[in-house]
Design a protein around this motif. Structure first.
Motif, PDB file in Angstrom:
ATOM      1  N   LEU A  23     -53.983 -48.701   7.047  1.00  0.00           N
ATOM      2  CA  LEU A  23     -52.951 -48.379   6.073  1.00  0.00           C
ATOM      3  C   LEU A  23     -51.799 -49.342   6.296  1.00  0.00           C
ATOM      4  CD1 LEU A  23     -52.899 -44.496   6.565  1.00  0.00           C
ATOM      5  CD2 LEU A  23     -54.244 -45.809   4.928  1.00  0.00           C
ATOM      6  N   THR A  24     -51.290 -49.928   5.217  1.00  0.00           N
ATOM      7  CA  THR A  24     -50.198 -50.887   5.358  1.00  0.00           C
ATOM      8  C   THR A  24     -49.088 -50.583   4.378  1.00  0.00           C
ATOM      9  OG1 THR A  24     -51.248 -52.432   3.822  1.00  0.00           O
ATOM     10  CG2 THR A  24     -51.660 -52.780   6.151  1.00  0.00           C
ATOM     11  N   ARG A  25     -47.878 -50.937   4.787  1.00  0.00           N
ATOM     12  CA  ARG A  25     -46.703 -50.850   3.909  1.00  0.00           C
ATOM     13  C   ARG A  25     -45.848 -52.071   4.192  1.00  0.00           C
ATOM     14  NH1 ARG A  25     -42.821 -45.911   4.626  1.00  0.00           N
ATOM     15  NH2 ARG A  25     -41.826 -47.178   6.222  1.00  0.00           N
ATOM     16  N   VAL A  26     -45.487 -52.771   3.130  1.00  0.00           N
ATOM     17  CA  VAL A  26     -44.644 -53.949   3.244  1.00  0.00           C
ATOM     18  C   VAL A  26     -43.434 -53.737   2.356  1.00  0.00           C
ATOM     19  CG1 VAL A  26     -44.496 -56.436   2.917  1.00  0.00           C
ATOM     20  CG2 VAL A  26     -46.661 -55.408   3.618  1.00  0.00           C
ATOM     21  N   GLY A  73     -54.703 -39.334   2.891  1.00  0.00           N
ATOM     22  CA  GLY A  73     -55.248 -40.528   2.272  1.00  0.00           C
ATOM     23  C   GLY A  73     -54.357 -41.741   2.450  1.00  0.00           C
ATOM     24  N   GLY A  74     -54.462 -42.668   1.520  1.00  0.00           N
ATOM     25  CA  GLY A  74     -53.710 -43.900   1.580  1.00  0.00           C
ATOM     26  C   GLY A  74     -52.227 -43.750   1.324  1.00  0.00           C
ATOM     27  N   TRP A  75     -51.794 -42.572   0.865  1.00  0.00           N
ATOM     28  CA  TRP A  75     -50.369 -42.404   0.555  1.00  0.00           C
ATOM     29  C   TRP A  75     -49.567 -41.872   1.729  1.00  0.00           C
ATOM     30  CZ3 TRP A  75     -49.313 -37.222   0.758  1.00  0.00           C
ATOM     31  CH2 TRP A  75     -50.325 -36.332   0.428  1.00  0.00           C
ATOM     32  N   LEU A  76     -50.143 -41.867   2.922  1.00  0.00           N
ATOM     33  CA  LEU A  76     -49.404 -41.446   4.112  1.00  0.00           C
ATOM     34  C   LEU A  76     -48.146 -42.285   4.301  1.00  0.00           C
ATOM     35  CD1 LEU A  76     -49.339 -39.737   6.782  1.00  0.00           C
ATOM     36  CD2 LEU A  76     -50.408 -41.706   7.852  1.00  0.00           C
ATOM     37  N   LEU A  77     -48.213 -43.569   4.003  1.00  0.00           N
ATOM     38  CA  LEU A  77     -47.075 -44.463   4.200  1.00  0.00           C
ATOM     39  C   LEU A  77     -46.213 -44.639   2.956  1.00  0.00           C
ATOM     40  CD1 LEU A  77     -48.670 -47.254   6.392  1.00  0.00           C
ATOM     41  CD2 LEU A  77     -47.316 -45.283   7.099  1.00  0.00           C
TER      42      LEU A  77
END
Length: 89
Positions: A23-26, A73-77
């Motif tokens: 999982l990534t957040r930029v 899911g992918g929306w954790l971040l």
């Protein structure tokens, strides 16, 4: 805020095997930050935090407690959906 969150499987990452997800957040700009979380079997195994993410304690708890985060899911971040620092700290 204005960061971009994404998730993906890491099946081709040097023999990591199935069940591995990154999982990534930029968040670019003046308060730039980069967050990458390694999830195996629905549990956080590691995280790389660059910038003032305010996620240090939350990630530490998720790693040490081995909390199942698969329902996020992918929306954790995605900080527009879940405030990870408040929820898991």
């Amino acid at each position: 805020g204005d960061g971009e969150a994404s998730g993906g499987s890491g099946g081709g990452g040097g023999g990591l095997g199935s069940g591995v997800e990154f999982l990534t957040r930029v968040s670019p700009g003046a308060n730039a930050e980069y967050v990458k979380v390694v999830v195996v079997g629905g549990r956080v195994q590691g995280a790389m935090l660059v910038g003032d993410t305010e996620l240090e304690e939350a990630m530490e708890h998720l790693i040490l407690d081995q909390t199942d985060i698969s329902s996020y899911g992918g929306w954790l971040l995605d900080d527009n959906v879940v405030d990870v620092a408040d929820y898991f700290d």
